[in-house]
Write an enzyme that holds these catalytic residues in place. Sequence first.
Site, mmCIF file in Angstrom:
data_model
loop_
_atom_site.group_PDB
_atom_site.id
_atom_site.type_symbol
_atom_site.label_atom_id
_atom_site.label_comp_id
_atom_site.label_asym_id
_atom_site.label_seq_id
_atom_site.Cartn_x
_atom_site.Cartn_y
_atom_site.Cartn_z
ATOM 1 N N TYR A 38 -0.521 3.755 -10.530
ATOM 2 C CA TYR A 38 -0.588 2.843 -9.385
ATOM 3 C C TYR A 38 0.665 2.914 -8.524
ATOM 4 O O TYR A 38 0.646 2.467 -7.370
ATOM 5 C CB TYR A 38 -0.788 1.394 -9.843
ATOM 6 C CG TYR A 38 -2.035 1.122 -10.644
ATOM 7 C CD1 TYR A 38 -3.034 2.080 -10.795
ATOM 8 C CD2 TYR A 38 -2.228 -0.109 -11.269
ATOM 9 C CE1 TYR A 38 -4.173 1.819 -11.544
ATOM 10 C CE2 TYR A 38 -3.366 -0.376 -12.010
ATOM 11 C CZ TYR A 38 -4.329 0.592 -12.149
ATOM 12 O OH TYR A 38 -5.458 0.333 -12.892
ATOM 13 N N HIS A 96 -4.938 5.990 -20.047
ATOM 14 C CA HIS A 96 -5.675 5.659 -18.832
ATOM 15 C C HIS A 96 -7.069 6.300 -18.798
ATOM 16 O O HIS A 96 -8.037 5.656 -18.382
ATOM 17 C CB HIS A 96 -4.871 6.090 -17.607
ATOM 18 C CG HIS A 96 -5.180 5.300 -16.379
ATOM 19 N ND1 HIS A 96 -4.255 5.048 -15.401
ATOM 20 C CD2 HIS A 96 -6.313 4.694 -15.960
ATOM 21 C CE1 HIS A 96 -4.799 4.324 -14.433
ATOM 22 N NE2 HIS A 96 -6.060 4.100 -14.746
#
Length: 262
Positions: A38, A96
């Site tokens: 992010y 992830h």
Amino acid sequence: MPMLGLGTWQNDDPSECTESVKTALEMGYRHIDTAQAYGNEEAVGEGIEQADVDREDVFLATKVWIDQLNHDDVVESTKESMEKLGVDYLDLLYIHWPSGDYDPEETLGAFDELVEEGLIERIGVSNFTPDHLEEAIETAENPIFANQVEMHPLLPQEELREFAEENDVELVAYSPLARGDVMDVDVLNDVAEKHDASAVQVSLAWLREKGVTAIPKATSEEHIRDNWESLAVDLDEEDVQAIDDIDETDRKVNPDFAPDAW
């Protein structure tokens, strides 16, 4: 793990991200979710630092990206994430995606070491199918605490929910509002009208009824509060059944590197 958290995907304006995290925590949120990919871990950490909330009261999670999943990179990148976040431990660390450099034994071995060193408290995975999740459970020495996946009334994830429940794994829903599409679903709006709520709040309440933690992204105080007030919405069996009967499979996140049989 608090069942409603603040997601920070695409919240990449540093000042806005910091302010949204601070606002959420001071409103009552205690679960903050971010990721290496992010690009906002520093801003998230600053928001936690600025909020009038003790660090030990915050459930903080981040994720290791797919190009950092060999043993040494897991360890090094996690320490870098902690430095950016300004913390000396993580409540939850996710893989992830089961993609890129992911190797169950090597990757999870590094996660186990981080647990043993006291740097992370729990191991999580994200975007894992039941087969990937089963393999991870069998490989890791420590429990797999959570699997974070896309889930909302238009993608109910029944098979995955059943498998997670059988194996004592928490489910965490990202994109729990289907990128805003829940607001256009008649069933959700009908239930919302019944409860003097919004379709957004009903969707989050439905996830809670399923025992699933939701981490909707929000940046403005208005949206952060709207999501927070979903905790006051109590759906009855008729409401839940009506939402279950939507029976759609509308996946919003499907990158090229997503696992097969996705």
